[in-house]
Design an enzyme around this catalytic site. Structure first.
Site, PDB file in Angstrom:
ATOM      1  N   HIS A   8      -5.321 -13.237  -6.894  1.00 30.17           N
ATOM      2  CA  HIS A   8      -5.357 -11.772  -7.290  1.00 30.17           C
ATOM      3  C   HIS A   8      -5.980 -12.028  -8.519  1.00 30.17           C
ATOM      4  CE1 HIS A   8      -4.807  -7.924  -7.867  1.00 30.17           C
ATOM      5  NE2 HIS A   8      -3.640  -7.595  -8.046  1.00 30.17           N
TER       6      HIS A   8
ATOM      7  N   ARG B  96      -1.122   0.954  -6.968  1.00 26.33           N
ATOM      8  CA  ARG B  96      -1.781   0.560  -8.403  1.00 26.33           C
ATOM      9  C   ARG B  96      -3.133   0.066  -8.409  1.00 26.33           C
ATOM     10  NH1 ARG B  96       1.819  -0.116 -12.311  1.00 26.33           N
ATOM     11  NH2 ARG B  96       3.399   0.073 -10.686  1.00 26.33           N
ATOM     12  N   THR B  97      -3.348  -1.167  -7.585  1.00 26.95           N
ATOM     13  CA  THR B  97      -4.460  -1.871  -7.543  1.00 26.95           C
ATOM     14  C   THR B  97      -5.686  -1.003  -7.174  1.00 26.95           C
ATOM     15  OG1 THR B  97      -3.230  -3.760  -7.325  1.00 26.95           O
ATOM     16  CG2 THR B  97      -5.700  -3.945  -7.043  1.00 26.95           C
TER      17      THR B  97
ATOM     18  N   ARG C 115      -7.538  -5.865   0.043  1.00 29.09           N
ATOM     19  CA  ARG C 115      -6.177  -6.276   0.027  1.00 29.09           C
ATOM     20  C   ARG C 115      -5.608  -6.547   1.345  1.00 29.09           C
ATOM     21  NH1 ARG C 115      -2.721  -6.318  -4.642  1.00 29.09           N
ATOM     22  NH2 ARG C 115      -0.537  -6.753  -3.876  1.00 29.09           N
TER      23      ARG C 115
ATOM     24  N   LYS D 146      -5.908  -1.905  15.826  1.00 25.22           N
ATOM     25  CA  LYS D 146      -6.499  -1.736  17.336  1.00 25.22           C
ATOM     26  C   LYS D 146      -6.895  -3.262  17.456  1.00 25.22           C
ATOM     27  CE  LYS D 146      -8.139   2.820  17.031  1.00 25.22           C
ATOM     28  NZ  LYS D 146      -8.706   2.966  15.525  1.00 25.22           N
TER      29      LYS D 146
END
Ligand SMILES: [Zn+2]
Lengths: 303, 138
Positions: free
Chosen positions: A129, A51-52, A101, A80
């Site tokens: 957020h 969504r974001t 994110r 890694k």
């Protein structure tokens, strides 16, 4: 060069100006369709949030820019063992702005301390957020035309729900805002957030009863009550239905109530409410895109 | 009780009783190979009881750490058996690599090379919060 990690970094004037830009984008989309031509947004999603991510990508495309990036840790170098700092330095060579994110709190801040391009926090665990809050603010502005003097009800998980804390923080700066905090005892707003309301000279009331609170509200911001937050299943089952918004409860609400939700919802808003003209949560998602567009322009210094 | 007077060294005085040991550990005095004494619950006209740390030798001490543990403490530099200088400490605005964040969801929990930075967020309550996740110290 500026980033946005926490909503508190934006002044009221800056938020007003972002809202103004977003409203202009809504009215004159063609005026903005090539503003970011030749610019690249890197979406670095160390945990998936379709969504974001789509909202950021759509925002950049509608500004005429391009998008590169990855989603989920497995497909990235972090699997890694590359540090956030190194990833930020490396991406700075390829892109003009980063939306990040990350499941760990503070990761986007680390990125912003190391990148040579702006970083937007697209969610760091349950911590910050800021673009969600920007979406919330534009929705309120579009529906109510103002912030001053509104009675804002927040319902559900007010303890762990950081979108709620962040929205309270942002609204604290406007005149005459009143909060009605609706939650079970187990999920009440933490005392430091209540202290911030008091320090800002604003009023709040706490209640367990959604129906009782409804008639006074201009805004009702619903959040999900998650099962994991309860110590036992019994408490959860006893409480969950009291915080579900349905057409019957809505008969107690104002005619011009604005119902909001950060989405995704589970069952806390009945689907029967979706057709009610007061249901604004899908528009809220769309508003998120407009505010992300305004923010990208601001951080890239494009007028 | 008698502790030999020191000739060249440092005396940290007026430490709130009970804080001496924590300060000793955080300053890393346990790693020194010169004589160090912690005196606990000493009588003090001003404070009732206090702790004192005496270091018999010239070492560099972090005033940030002293200020963080106890802003009331005073530092005396002793030269040739006499107090050559004396200064107070204050709550530092920022602590770098003094204490570490206990929040398992904090980025510092998985990237150990990051500096542990805490900011003074509430002077009145002497509250420090992690720069990254804003979790309260301790
Ligand atoms: Zn932390």
């Amino acid at each position: 060069m500026r980033s946005l990690i926490d909503i508190k970094e934006l002044s009221v004037e800056e938020i007003d100006s972002l809202i103004e830009t977003a409203l202009d984008i809504i009215d004159n989309p063609q005026k903005y369709s090539e503003k970011c031509k030749g610019k690249k947004l890197a979406t670095l999603f160390f945990e998936p949030s379709t969504r974001t991510r789509l909202s950021f990508e759509a925002a950049m495309y509608e500004l005429g820019g391009n998008v590169l990036g990855f989603s989920e840790a497995q497909s990235s170098s972090s699997a890694k063992g590359e540090s956030v700092a190194d990833t930020a330095k490396m991406i700075s060579c390829y892109a003009d702005i980063i939306a990040m994110r990350h499941p760990k709190e503070g990761a986007p801040l680390v990125a912003s301390m190391n990148a040579t391009i702006p970083v937007v926090n697209a969610g760091d665990g349950g911590h910050n957020h800021p673009t969600q809050t920007l979406a919330d603010l534009l929705t309120i502005k579009r529906k109510k035309g103002k912030f001053d003097g509104l009675t804002v009800g927040l319902c559900g998980d007010l303890k762990f729900g950081r979108t709620v804390h962040s929205l309270i923080n942002a609204l604290n700066r406007y005149n005459g805002i009143k909060f009605v905090l609706i939650s079970p005892d187990e999920l009440k707003v933490p005392s430091y957030v209540k202290n911030e309301i008091t320090k800002a000279g604003k009023e709040y009331v706490e209640t367990k009863d959604l129906v009782e609170a409804l008639p006074s509200l201009d805004i009702l911001y619903m959040t999900r009550v998650q099962k994991e937050r309860f110590f036992n299943e019994e408490d959860y089952l006893r409480l969950k239905d009291s915080y579900i918004l349905d057409p019957a409860k809505l008969t107690y609400a104002k005619k011009d109530l604005s119902i909001m939700h950060p989405l995704p919802r589970v069952n806390e808003i009945s689907v029967k409410v979706d057709s009610d003209p007061r249901a604004h949560y899908f528009e809220q998602a769309l508003n998120g895109k407009y505010m992300r567009m305004a923010l990208i322009l601001m951080l890239l210094g494009i007028k | 009780m008698k502790i030999e007077e020191i000739k060249n060294g440092i005396v940290i005085d007026h430490i709130t009783a009970g804080k001496g040991e924590e300060l000793y550990t955080l300053l890393g005095l346990d790693k020194l190979e010169i004589p160090v004494a912690i005196m606990k619950n000493m009588n003090s006209a001003k404070m009732g009881k206090k702790d004192i740390i005496k270091i018999d030798g010239v070492v560099e001490l972090s005033t940030d750490i002293i200020g963080y543990i106890d802003p009331c403490a005073t530092v005396n530099i002793i030269k040739e058996g006499k107090t050559a200088s004396k200064y107070g400490v204050s709550l530092p605005r920022e602590l770098k690599n003094v204490i570490s964040c206990k929040n398992p969801r904090c980025i510092t929990s998985c990237e150990q090379e990051l500096d542990q930075i805490f900011k003074l967020t509430d002077e009145e309550n002497r509250e420090y919060r992690c720069l990254y996740c804003e979790t309260k110290a301790k």
